[in-house]
Design a protein around this motif. Structure first.
Motif, PDB file in Angstrom:
ATOM      1  N   GLU A 174       0.768  -1.050   0.156  1.00 47.26           N
ATOM      2  CA  GLU A 174       0.089  -0.033   0.121  1.00 47.26           C
ATOM      3  C   GLU A 174       0.909   1.203  -0.094  1.00 47.26           C
ATOM      4  N   TRP A 175       0.576   2.136  -1.126  1.00 48.34           N
ATOM      5  CA  TRP A 175       1.240   3.389  -1.057  1.00 48.34           C
ATOM      6  C   TRP A 175       0.513   4.249   0.119  1.00 48.34           C
ATOM      7  N   GLN A 176       1.242   5.319   0.676  1.00 44.63           N
ATOM      8  CA  GLN A 176       0.686   6.169   1.466  1.00 44.63           C
ATOM      9  C   GLN A 176       0.077   7.510   0.817  1.00 44.63           C
ATOM     10  N   THR A 177      -1.374   7.540   0.900  1.00 43.23           N
ATOM     11  CA  THR A 177      -1.903   8.612   0.470  1.00 43.23           C
ATOM     12  C   THR A 177      -1.696   9.812   1.038  1.00 43.23           C
ATOM     13  N   LEU A 178      -2.007  11.008   0.315  1.00 48.34           N
ATOM     14  CA  LEU A 178      -1.556  12.321   0.907  1.00 48.34           C
ATOM     15  C   LEU A 178      -2.823  12.627   1.967  1.00 48.34           C
ATOM     16  N   GLY A 179      -3.995  12.044   2.015  1.00 48.53           N
ATOM     17  CA  GLY A 179      -4.986  12.329   2.690  1.00 48.53           C
ATOM     18  C   GLY A 179      -6.172  13.445   2.400  1.00 48.53           C
ATOM     19  N   LYS A 180      -5.797  13.993   1.260  1.00 47.71           N
ATOM     20  CA  LYS A 180      -6.997  15.062   0.782  1.00 47.71           C
ATOM     21  C   LYS A 180      -6.579  15.311  -0.736  1.00 47.71           C
ATOM     22  N   PRO A 181      -7.519  15.742  -1.443  1.00 49.42           N
ATOM     23  CA  PRO A 181      -7.259  16.116  -2.964  1.00 49.42           C
ATOM     24  C   PRO A 181      -6.306  17.246  -2.764  1.00 49.42           C
ATOM     25  N   VAL A 182      -5.573  17.316  -4.259  1.00 43.81           N
ATOM     26  CA  VAL A 182      -4.692  18.480  -4.486  1.00 43.81           C
ATOM     27  C   VAL A 182      -5.677  19.182  -5.617  1.00 43.81           C
ATOM     28  N   LEU A 183      -6.500  18.361  -6.318  1.00 44.42           N
ATOM     29  CA  LEU A 183      -7.292  19.335  -7.371  1.00 44.42           C
ATOM     30  C   LEU A 183      -8.826  18.744  -7.361  1.00 44.42           C
ATOM     31  N   MET A 184      -9.685  19.868  -7.558  1.00 46.47           N
ATOM     32  CA  MET A 184     -10.995  19.172  -7.170  1.00 46.47           C
ATOM     33  C   MET A 184     -11.847  20.120  -8.208  1.00 46.47           C
ATOM     34  N   ALA A 185     -13.074  19.414  -8.816  1.00 46.37           N
ATOM     35  CA  ALA A 185     -13.902  20.341  -9.681  1.00 46.37           C
ATOM     36  C   ALA A 185     -14.752  21.261  -8.970  1.00 46.37           C
ATOM     37  N   ASP A 194     -12.991  21.920 -16.681  1.00 50.01           N
ATOM     38  CA  ASP A 194     -12.926  20.824 -15.810  1.00 50.01           C
ATOM     39  C   ASP A 194     -13.702  20.966 -14.258  1.00 50.01           C
ATOM     40  N   ASN A 195     -14.855  21.740 -14.465  1.00 46.58           N
ATOM     41  CA  ASN A 195     -15.681  21.850 -13.375  1.00 46.58           C
ATOM     42  C   ASN A 195     -17.027  20.675 -13.233  1.00 46.58           C
ATOM     43  N   HIS A 196     -16.769  19.797 -13.698  1.00 44.83           N
ATOM     44  CA  HIS A 196     -17.452  18.546 -13.380  1.00 44.83           C
ATOM     45  C   HIS A 196     -17.006  17.374 -12.722  1.00 44.83           C
ATOM     46  N   THR A 197     -15.813  16.821 -13.416  1.00 45.76           N
ATOM     47  CA  THR A 197     -15.282  15.644 -12.905  1.00 45.76           C
ATOM     48  C   THR A 197     -13.947  15.609 -13.509  1.00 45.76           C
ATOM     49  N   LEU A 198     -12.972  15.022 -12.426  1.00 43.25           N
ATOM     50  CA  LEU A 198     -11.579  14.955 -12.738  1.00 43.25           C
ATOM     51  C   LEU A 198     -11.279  13.427 -12.950  1.00 43.25           C
ATOM     52  N   TYR A 199     -10.521  13.312 -14.026  1.00 43.38           N
ATOM     53  CA  TYR A 199     -10.216  11.683 -14.213  1.00 43.38           C
ATOM     54  C   TYR A 199      -8.673  11.559 -14.385  1.00 43.38           C
ATOM     55  N   LYS A 200      -8.105  10.675 -15.299  1.00 39.76           N
ATOM     56  CA  LYS A 200      -6.942   9.977 -15.411  1.00 39.76           C
ATOM     57  C   LYS A 200      -5.783  11.352 -15.685  1.00 39.76           C
ATOM     58  N   GLU A 201      -4.794  11.100 -14.944  1.00 39.98           N
ATOM     59  CA  GLU A 201      -3.537  11.941 -15.122  1.00 39.98           C
ATOM     60  C   GLU A 201      -2.140  11.491 -15.010  1.00 39.98           C
ATOM     61  N   THR A 202      -1.440  12.139 -15.638  1.00 38.53           N
ATOM     62  CA  THR A 202      -0.043  11.703 -15.732  1.00 38.53           C
ATOM     63  C   THR A 202       0.984  12.867 -15.311  1.00 38.53           C
ATOM     64  N   VAL A 203       1.978  12.489 -14.390  1.00 41.50           N
ATOM     65  CA  VAL A 203       2.746  13.572 -14.027  1.00 41.50           C
ATOM     66  C   VAL A 203       4.161  13.284 -14.367  1.00 41.50           C
ATOM     67  N   ILE A 204       4.831  14.326 -14.882  1.00 42.32           N
ATOM     68  CA  ILE A 204       6.139  14.243 -15.270  1.00 42.32           C
ATOM     69  C   ILE A 204       7.090  15.389 -14.703  1.00 42.32           C
ATOM     70  N   MET A 217       1.430  18.180 -14.302  1.00 49.46           N
ATOM     71  CA  MET A 217       0.397  17.203 -14.335  1.00 49.46           C
ATOM     72  C   MET A 217      -0.507  17.394 -15.338  1.00 49.46           C
ATOM     73  N   TYR A 218      -0.606  16.383 -16.387  1.00 47.89           N
ATOM     74  CA  TYR A 218      -1.705  16.506 -17.376  1.00 47.89           C
ATOM     75  C   TYR A 218      -2.840  15.513 -17.302  1.00 47.89           C
ATOM     76  N   TYR A 219      -3.988  16.107 -17.395  1.00 47.96           N
ATOM     77  CA  TYR A 219      -5.163  15.309 -16.544  1.00 47.96           C
ATOM     78  C   TYR A 219      -6.478  15.676 -17.777  1.00 47.96           C
ATOM     79  N   ASN A 220      -7.205  14.680 -17.778  1.00 50.74           N
ATOM     80  CA  ASN A 220      -8.557  14.995 -18.379  1.00 50.74           C
ATOM     81  C   ASN A 220      -9.679  15.083 -17.630  1.00 50.74           C
ATOM     82  N   ALA A 221     -10.620  15.985 -17.830  1.00 47.68           N
ATOM     83  CA  ALA A 221     -11.766  16.326 -17.115  1.00 47.68           C
ATOM     84  C   ALA A 221     -12.862  16.751 -17.957  1.00 47.68           C
ATOM     85  N   ASN A 222     -14.096  16.568 -17.413  1.00 50.32           N
ATOM     86  CA  ASN A 222     -15.084  17.182 -18.172  1.00 50.32           C
ATOM     87  C   ASN A 222     -15.690  18.531 -17.553  1.00 50.32           C
ATOM     88  N   GLY A 223     -16.351  19.251 -18.386  1.00 49.34           N
ATOM     89  CA  GLY A 223     -16.821  20.513 -17.887  1.00 49.34           C
ATOM     90  C   GLY A 223     -18.345  20.793 -18.654  1.00 49.34           C
TER      91      GLY A 223
END
Length: 378
Positions: A174-185, A194-204, A217-223
């Motif tokens: 188990e990886w240790q989660t931060l405990g809170k979101p860093v980005l939210m709709a 991106d004001n409805h739902t945030l989905y998959k992301e990749t971080v470089i 961070m590149y992520y897809n979201a719907n609005g």
């Protein structure tokens, strides 16, 4: 005169469409380079399924492949009716994979992410045909994930967070989660796309800070710009200096095709060109689901490929959808992993290659009787 007016109107309409749904003309990658990239990354040989669910209750999705020592690792997410968990598999040869266990699990708590944890390892070496190793930052390995509290298939408010570990990322733990979101709709600085739902992301990790920050961070979201009930999905970006605090520094997405889905970015660097592999689905100009790519010199302005799809449905195992990329090149062979969905709605991970590697012995389990007929009709 009428013909001239019509020509001007057509030109303006084309320009408007390009502005609305096309990509930036800034730092545009020339067509010759785009064709060169296509020839480098194309994978015309479908090997077949490599990771499949052991029951019809489960659906496997979203591969991320990295290397640790002399082993290849793949994370993927499993939906089992409750929500998403993140799992790990290993391979010696990129074709034969063995499941290891979970790395992000459900939790019987009231935490914000207790029923949804869809994770994607971060800070991977982005060099094409490079090491594909995960890099440590602040003494830890990192991943990003989208999570949520509601049960069901992508139900409720889904938000993005990060997790980390100081243990071996090639072992299931188990990886240790931060405990809170860093980005939210629901953030105050959320944008129209991106004001409805945030989905998959990749971080470089761009140590050159090409876009002004080391972590992107590149992520897809719907609005709500297309339909207030569903919206459309597009790919945008956020930036960070420390992997924990993230901010949106652009009001618009970096990749946008209007209605439908543009999602699941996977970013690598071929020479001096950044390549974003992504999937599209249900576009007005392009039906179904399929994998494509875009290129950039600066990680902000992207030139979209306008040629053939990299991956599209063509086999029984991916006849419904062939989408969601992760691409690696190893010892001269390109491996394009993707989510394959058949007509019986069974979902797993398949791979296509640049060299004929034969055919996979892995297959989906027998489908439910109610859906078996759909396979015979394919």
């Amino acid at each position: 005169m009428k013909k001239i007016r019509c020509a001007i109107l057509l030109a303006l309409t084309t320009m408007l469409a390009s502005f609305t749904y096309g990509q930036s003309e800034i730092n545009k990658v020339p067509e010759s380079k785009m064709k060169e990239i296509y020839e480098e990354v194309k994978t015309p040989y479908k090997y077949g399924m490599v990771v499949v669910p052991d029951t019809n209750i489960k659906k496997i999705d979203c591969p991320t492949v990295f290397r640790k020592g002399n082993k290849w690792c793949m994370t993927y997410i499993i939906f089992n009716g409750r929500g998403y968990e993140t799992w790990l598999a290993k391979s010696d040869d990129l074709l034969n994979w063995k499941t290891q266990g979970r790395i992000l699990s459900f939790s019987d708590t009231t935490h914000w992410d207790n029923n949804q944890k869809a994770g994607y390892p971060a800070l991977e070496d982005t060099k094409w045909s490079g090491s594909y190793e995960l890099q440590k930052y602040d003494g830890k390995y990192w991943l990003s994930y989208f999570g949520g509290h509601d049960r069901g298939y992508e139900k409720g408010l889904l938000s993005i967070s990060v997790a980390s570990t100081d243990k071996d990322p090639s072992t299931a733990h188990e990886w240790q989660t931060l405990g809170k979101p860093v980005l939210m709709a629901t953030d105050s600085n959320v944008s129209w796309w991106d004001n409805h739902t945030l989905y998959k992301e990749t971080v470089i990790w761009d140590k050159a800070k090409t876009a002004g920050y080391p972590f992107l961070m590149y992520y897809n979201a719907n609005g709500d710009s297309v339909n207030k009930k569903r919206g459309a999905e597009r790919i945008g970006m956020a930036v960070s200096n420390d992997m924990v605090h993230w901010m949106r520094n652009r009001k618009d997405p970096v990749l946008n095709h209007g209605a439908g889905i543009t999602g699941d970015p996977n970013i690598e660097k071929i020479g001096n060109v950044w390549v974003m592999f992504y999937f599209g689905a249900f576009w007005k100009t392009h039906g179904g689901a399929f994998n494509r790519f875009a290129c950039s010199y600066d990680l902000v302005n992207w030139t979209d490929w306008d040629g053939e799809d990299l991956i599209k449905p063509s086999e029984v195992f991916d006849a419904q959808f062939a989408h969601k990329s992760f691409v690696v090149k190893y010892k001269g062979v390109v491996y394009h992993y993707y989510c394959a969905v058949n007509k019986a709605d069974q979902r797993g991970i398949a791979v296509a290659t640049s060299k004929d590697m034969g055919k996979s012995p892995v297959h989906f389990v027998a489908p439910p009787p109610s859906k078996a007929r759909s396979l015979k009709q394919n």
